[in-house]
Design a protein around this motif. Structure first.
Motif, short mmCIF file in Angstrom:
data_model
loop_
_atom_site.label_atom_id
_atom_site.label_comp_id
_atom_site.label_asym_id
_atom_site.label_seq_id
_atom_site.Cartn_x
_atom_site.Cartn_y
_atom_site.Cartn_z
N VAL A 166 -28.13 125.66 -72.01
CA VAL A 166 -29.44 126.30 -71.84
C VAL A 166 -30.19 126.36 -73.16
N PHE A 167 -29.49 126.73 -74.24
CA PHE A 167 -30.15 126.78 -75.55
C PHE A 167 -30.77 125.43 -75.90
N ARG A 168 -30.01 124.37 -75.72
CA ARG A 168 -30.51 123.06 -76.09
C ARG A 168 -31.76 122.69 -75.29
N ASP B 167 -26.72 122.77 -83.93
CA ASP B 167 -26.52 121.70 -82.95
C ASP B 167 -27.63 121.70 -81.90
N ALA B 168 -28.14 122.89 -81.54
CA ALA B 168 -29.22 122.99 -80.57
C ALA B 168 -30.60 122.91 -81.23
N MET B 169 -30.61 122.68 -82.56
CA MET B 169 -31.86 122.58 -83.33
C MET B 169 -32.65 123.89 -83.32
N VAL C 49 -22.43 132.68 -76.87
CA VAL C 49 -23.22 131.58 -77.43
C VAL C 49 -22.58 130.25 -77.03
N ASP C 50 -21.25 130.19 -77.11
CA ASP C 50 -20.54 128.95 -76.77
C ASP C 50 -20.87 128.49 -75.35
N ARG C 51 -20.82 129.41 -74.41
CA ARG C 51 -20.99 129.03 -73.01
C ARG C 51 -22.44 128.80 -72.62
N THR C 52 -23.37 129.17 -73.50
CA THR C 52 -24.80 129.04 -73.18
C THR C 52 -25.44 127.85 -73.89
#
Length: 247
Positions: free
Chosen positions: A125-127, A165-167, A119-122
């Motif tokens: 893309v998530f945002r 943080d990525a909403m 999750v940290d490294r992605t």
């Protein structure tokens, strides 16, 4: 009297409503249930599952591979990613399959899976994928494998803060049954609001086994009828959208 020949594949028979499932098997059945719910609603949809393995969500790949003959009949594709970032990017692309109106299906619903460090490294893309939105008849679930007690990780981790943080809204099931139920709600929320939705996956659920009510129509989703959509609708996957309104 005919002999019964039970198989692990029986766990994904939607006509057999009550099943003994692990958390990983529940995710596979969830995908099948969503496809059937769409079919009953008159939609021709497909499913896409991708991600990168790691405890406590490592068993999900095996569950999908063992059920490949079943999911393929429902237009569901399982394709593990080379890494977490590429998997999420591919899923982002699946939400654009109807962008030009020439897609093969009415929509593609999908899941991304990965453990906390993934999750940290992605995050990038998530945002951006969440800001881009989900398709009206698609929808995305982000399965975050969290190891709070650091039993199989280099550090203890939880993903809610990254999702906030990525909403991306977070659903936190309390058992295998709720993984099915919240999964259905999650897809519905993703479609209604045009966002990606996170489903928290801890070992207590993923590695547990429970008897569940797997009826396709167990959950009745009622979309809000008093919410005024923004101009142009809620679908984020459209051309010409700007990040912020321009005055």
């Amino acid at each position: 009297m005919p002999k019964s020949s039970p198989s692990l594949i029986d766990k994904f028979d939607l006509e057999e409503t009550h099943q003994l499932l692990t958390g990983s098997q529940a995710i596979v059945r969830l995908m099948l249930m969503q496809h059937e719910r769409d079919r009953r609603a008159g939609l021709n949809t497909a499913g896409y599952a991708t991600g990168y393995r790691g405890s406590p969500i490592a068993g999900l790949e095996g569950a999908f591979l063992r059920a490949r003959s079943v999911i393929s009949k429902r237009n569901i594709v399982f394709n593990p990613g080379l890494n977490e970032d590429l998997a999420a990017t591919a899923l982002w692309g699946s939400q654009q399959s109807e962008l030009r109106g020439d897609g093969k299906y009415d929509g593609v619903f999908g899941i991304w899976y990965g453990k906390g460090p993934g999750v940290d490294r992605t995050g990038d893309v998530f945002r951006h994928a969440n800001h881009a939105g989900s398709s009206k008849h698609g929808g995305v679930l982000v399965l975050t494998g969290d190891d709070h007690t650091c039993e199989s990780s280099t550090s203890a981790h939880q993903s809610e803060f990254a999702m906030v943080d990525a909403m991306i809204p977070v659903l936190n099931p309390a058992g295998v049954q709720e993984m099915l139920d919240y999964g259905i709600y999650g897809f519905a929320l993703s479609r209604f609001a045009g966002v990606w939705v996170s489903l928290k996956c801890v070992k207590d659920n993923m590695e547990a086994t429970a008897t569940v009510d797997g009826r396709v129509d167990r959950i009745e989703v009622k979309a809000p009828d008093d919410f005024v959509m923004p101009p142009g609708g809620r679908d984020g996957t459209r051309w010409g959208s700007s990040v912020l309104p321009r005055g």
